[in-house]
Design a protein around this motif. Structure first.
Motif, short mmCIF file in Angstrom:
data_model
loop_
_atom_site.label_atom_id
_atom_site.label_comp_id
_atom_site.label_asym_id
_atom_site.label_seq_id
_atom_site.Cartn_x
_atom_site.Cartn_y
_atom_site.Cartn_z
N UNK A 31 -1.20 2.92 -11.42
CA UNK A 31 -2.45 2.20 -10.71
C UNK A 31 -2.09 3.13 -8.82
N UNK A 32 -0.94 2.90 -8.37
CA UNK A 32 -1.36 2.92 -7.29
C UNK A 32 -1.16 4.57 -6.76
N UNK A 33 -0.59 5.43 -8.15
CA UNK A 33 -1.20 7.04 -7.93
C UNK A 33 -1.76 7.27 -7.86
N UNK A 34 -2.98 6.86 -8.47
CA UNK A 34 -4.56 7.03 -9.53
C UNK A 34 -5.24 6.46 -7.36
N UNK A 35 -4.28 5.11 -6.64
CA UNK A 35 -5.06 4.91 -5.43
C UNK A 35 -5.43 6.23 -4.47
N UNK A 36 -4.02 6.46 -4.16
CA UNK A 36 -3.03 7.60 -3.88
C UNK A 36 -4.67 8.58 -3.87
N UNK A 37 -4.13 9.44 -5.28
CA UNK A 37 -4.90 10.23 -6.03
C UNK A 37 -5.88 10.44 -5.28
N UNK A 38 -6.94 8.74 -5.73
CA UNK A 38 -8.26 9.40 -5.05
C UNK A 38 -8.44 8.74 -3.26
N UNK A 39 -7.77 8.59 -2.49
CA UNK A 39 -7.98 8.70 -1.12
C UNK A 39 -7.69 9.84 -0.43
N UNK B 5 18.82 -6.63 -16.76
CA UNK B 5 17.61 -5.52 -16.60
C UNK B 5 16.32 -6.05 -16.68
N UNK B 6 15.45 -5.92 -15.95
CA UNK B 6 13.69 -6.16 -16.47
C UNK B 6 13.70 -6.01 -17.83
N UNK B 7 12.78 -7.03 -18.42
CA UNK B 7 12.40 -7.08 -19.63
C UNK B 7 11.32 -6.51 -19.83
N UNK B 8 10.90 -5.94 -21.20
CA UNK B 8 10.15 -4.98 -21.71
C UNK B 8 8.99 -5.12 -20.86
N UNK B 9 8.57 -6.37 -20.62
CA UNK B 9 7.18 -7.06 -20.16
C UNK B 9 7.22 -6.13 -18.91
N UNK B 10 8.32 -6.95 -18.21
CA UNK B 10 8.13 -6.71 -16.55
C UNK B 10 8.51 -4.48 -16.34
N UNK B 11 9.12 -3.95 -17.36
CA UNK B 11 9.08 -2.78 -17.45
C UNK B 11 8.01 -2.09 -17.29
N UNK B 12 7.27 -2.73 -18.29
CA UNK B 12 5.49 -1.62 -18.31
C UNK B 12 4.59 -2.27 -18.05
N UNK B 13 5.06 -3.94 -16.55
CA UNK B 13 3.73 -3.84 -15.81
C UNK B 13 4.25 -3.18 -14.54
N UNK B 14 5.64 -3.19 -14.33
CA UNK B 14 5.50 -1.84 -13.38
C UNK B 14 5.48 -0.64 -13.28
N UNK B 15 5.47 -0.10 -14.71
CA UNK B 15 4.73 1.37 -14.77
C UNK B 15 3.29 0.93 -14.49
N UNK B 16 2.42 0.07 -14.60
CA UNK B 16 0.92 0.35 -15.00
C UNK B 16 1.03 -0.13 -13.23
N UNK B 17 1.29 -0.62 -12.39
CA UNK B 17 1.46 -1.55 -11.52
C UNK B 17 1.57 0.78 -10.32
N UNK C 126 0.54 -1.55 0.12
CA UNK C 126 -0.01 -0.14 -0.12
C UNK C 126 1.17 1.44 -0.02
N UNK C 127 0.70 2.15 -1.43
CA UNK C 127 1.66 3.38 -1.31
C UNK C 127 0.59 4.69 -1.05
N UNK C 128 0.63 4.91 0.19
CA UNK C 128 -0.22 6.29 -0.09
C UNK C 128 -0.14 7.91 -0.08
N UNK C 129 1.69 7.87 -0.44
CA UNK C 129 2.09 9.34 -0.87
C UNK C 129 3.47 9.43 -2.01
N UNK C 130 3.24 9.70 -2.79
CA UNK C 130 3.78 9.75 -3.41
C UNK C 130 4.65 11.56 -3.49
N UNK C 131 5.69 11.94 -4.37
CA UNK C 131 6.72 12.97 -4.34
C UNK C 131 5.89 13.76 -6.06
N UNK C 132 6.46 14.76 -6.29
CA UNK C 132 5.88 15.99 -7.58
C UNK C 132 6.69 14.63 -8.55
#
Length: 199
Positions: free
Chosen positions: A176-184, A161-173, A131-137
């Motif tokens: 989503x967590x930034x959006x959840x933090x903003x919604x909170x 280095x991670x694969x392109x698919x793994x990097x894309x998954x990291x960015x997607x995660x 659970x990530x509740x805070x992000x910087x600028x």
């Protein structure tokens, strides 16, 4: 305990605690707060369950010194005592800290079984559970660290280095967590007075 003994113990802790932080970088990241009351609150999960945590950890260290040498201006013995106390205290505090983390993650279900093999996919599975509740600028999580023992750190470096698919998954995660933090934050309503206006 006399007033002088109490004052000396306070002075000793003011010396020991910074040295403990310098010795152990993980201990240095643990939030510290002084309190006159020892209270242990349970961990509350998202589904309303309360998970009891450990009782306060009792730490003890035997220290023997000569006050006469310190009064005479020789602080060599005090320096040695501070170093011994720092290592002795860490040897008791940190195992208890890691045991608490292990017990808490098991109880909350925030455990990823990688089958003994470290992979980027396993790390991403673990990130999904954090659970990530805070992000910087810059959009980076605040106060988040990845801790592992030296052997595991070497295995992580060996992955390359991670694969392109793994990097894309990291960015997607993270997105989503930034959006959840903003919604909170948006759901935190401003207190209103009797007329319904914000204060």
């Amino acid at each position: 305990m006399s007033e002088y003994e109490s004052a000396f113990l306070t002075f000793l802790w003011e010396c020991v605690d910074p040295l403990m932080k310098a010795i152990d970088p993980v201990y240095a990241q643990i939030p510290h707060r002084r309190s006159d009351v020892l209270r242990v609150d349970p961990i509350r999960t998202d589904d309303g369950r309360e998970i009891p945590v450990a009782e306060p950890l009792a730490v003890s260290t035997d220290l023997i010194m000569s006050y006469e040498r310190a009064i005479a201006g020789d602080f060599t013995e005090i320096s040695e005592i501070v170093e011994r106390a720092a290592h002795a205290t860490l040897s008791q505090v940190m195992p208890g800290f890691y045991e608490l983390i292990d017990r808490t993650t098991m109880a909350t279900g925030n455990v990823v079984d990688a089958g003994g093999v470290l992979t980027y996919d396993a790390l991403l599975d673990a990130l999904e559970k954090v659970h990530i509740s805070e992000f910087d600028e810059a959009g980076q999580p605040v106060g988040m660290s990845l801790l592992m023992n030296p052997a595991t750190a070497q295995n992580l470096q060996a992955l390359g280095s991670p694969t392109a698919e793994q990097d894309a998954r990291y960015k997607a995660i993270m997105q989503r967590k930034r959006e959840e933090a903003d919604a909170g934050r948006r759901h935190r309503r401003v207190p209103r007075d009797r007329n319904g206006t914000g204060v």
